[in-house]
Design a protein around this motif. Structure first.
Motif: not given
Length: 393
Positions: A70-74, A337-340, A355-359, A363-366
């Motif tokens: 997800g970080v790389l995608d952003e 990132a807001g989740a544990s 997909e949940r981790l990807h999102k 969000r974290a990269a953004r």
């Protein structure tokens, strides 16, 4: 009068602006967009700023590597940022080579699609042969399972038999999976982008960092070689295990190799825990987190020391032989990132979980770019780790 005649002649010689002069650039732009209607467009920021270059350091972390996806995608979506160098270990090495492959073959959009295809294939619902499926499921348990978390028969197997007993022919289906997604010839020859993959020398316990020209399927297999699942991978007469045991991932190569001095670490394993673990499984999970972060902490302290020596004039700054880069450190932490997540979710390879981790990674990269984009190229955004300023007599 003469002055007026001269002014008139000047005006007559000056090109006259027509509607064609105004419309032609607009028509050309429209034609280009019609030829490439799906071309990715950069976000519209007021006062367009120049592109900034960064290096990436990607930790291993089993299924939690989908956060890195997800970080790389952003980062690939944000055209203000260019990736100059990549370092990865274990699952981070898989992300690194898949990313490098996509960038070499077709740029940002190809890299985004290639990463998505890889994580889809690696999920429980992915289209993989049964043998590869079993390997991938075990691969994503990067942190070895506590014996209490294993089925009794499997826990007994891992205590009695090793891969040398159970796999005498040394069959490793991971090699076929890696080669399915990565063209190593293209990575080695198709770009000048720096790429580093780390593995641990079984005999010496020391890390070996493989550069782009050395990286093969065997090197990635070595970086992701879990000792209780695979036999050690032999390269140049030496046996290697998972790189997370000795460097997770390698940071120091960026002090000598790339033009940019900004290094962004994608941190999967928590550096801190708010509570002291008390159960056997939690204690084992925390000891593994500490173990797999220890090498990174040591490299961060070394970078802090090098920066201090450069600032004090004891080391030359530059890219020539004998010179060093003054590294600016940045970090995106999965735990922030807001989740544990329970450590055992590293074993979860369901695509919904990916997909949940990807999102979360997106969000974290953004958020990182919103807060720290202006800091890239000017200062570090994480606390120094070298302690007090170094004084050299």
């Amino acid at each position: 009068m003469g002055s007026a005649d001269s002014q008139g002649r000047s005006n007559r010689n000056r090109p006259v602006s027509t509607d064609c002069d105004v419309m032609l650039p607009l028509l050309l732009n429209k034609a280009v967009l019609s030829l490439w209607p799906h071309r990715s467009r950069p976000p519209a920021w007021p006062g367009r700023r120049p592109q900034k270059r960064i290096n990436l350091a990607l930790q291993g972390g089993g299924a939690h590597g989908a956060f890195t996806w997800g970080v790389l995608d952003e980062l690939l979506t944000d055209t203000r940022v260019a990736i100059e160098g990549i370092s990865g270990t274990s699952a981070g090495a898989l992300n690194a080579v898949v990313l490098a492959q996509g960038l070499c073959r077709g740029g940002r959009e190809e890299a985004r699609q290639h990463l998505a295809d890889f994580w889809r294939a690696a999920s429980f619902g992915g289209h993989l042969p049964d043998l590869q499926r079993g390997v991938v499921e075990r691969l994503f348990s990067f942190i070895p399972r506590p014996v209490t978390a294993l089925p009794p028969w499997l826990g007994a197997f891992t205590q009695i038999w090793s891969p040398y007993d159970l796999n005498p022919l040394n069959i490793n289906p991971l090699e076929e999976l890696i080669e399915r997604f990565v063209d190593f010839d293209l990575i080695r020859t198709g770009t000048n982008r720096q790429l580093f993959v780390s593995a641990t020398n079984v005999r010496t316990g020391e890390p070996r960092v493989f550069s782009r020209a050395e990286i093969t399927a065997e090197v990635v297999m070595a970086s992701a070689c879990l000792p209780l699942l695979f036999r050690a991978v032999e390269i140049d007469g030496e046996a290697y295990w998972d790189g997370g045991y000795s460097t997770n991932p390698a940071l120091l190569p960026f002090t000598r190799t790339t033009r940019t001095e900004d290094l962004l670490i994608v941190q999967i394993n928590p550096r801190e825990r708010t509570k002291v673990p008390v159960s056997a499984s939690d204690i084992m999970s925390r000891t593994h987190e500490i173990t797999f972060n220890a090498a990174q902490s040591a490299e961060l302290r070394t970078i802090g020391l090098l920066n201090d020596l450069i600032d004090q004039g004891y080391l030359p700054r530059g890219r020539r032989p004998g010179e060093y880069r003054r590294i600016r450190l940045h970090r995106i932490v999965m735990a922030d990132a807001g989740a544990s997540f329970d450590p055992h979710t590293r074993l979860n390879n369901d695509f919904d979980f990916f997909e949940r981790l990807h999102k979360l990674g997106q969000r974290a990269a953004r958020r990182f770019l919103e807060v720290h984009f202006d800091d890239i190229g000017s200062r570090s955004t994480i606390d120094p780790v070298a302690g007090q300023a170094v004084k050299v007599a």
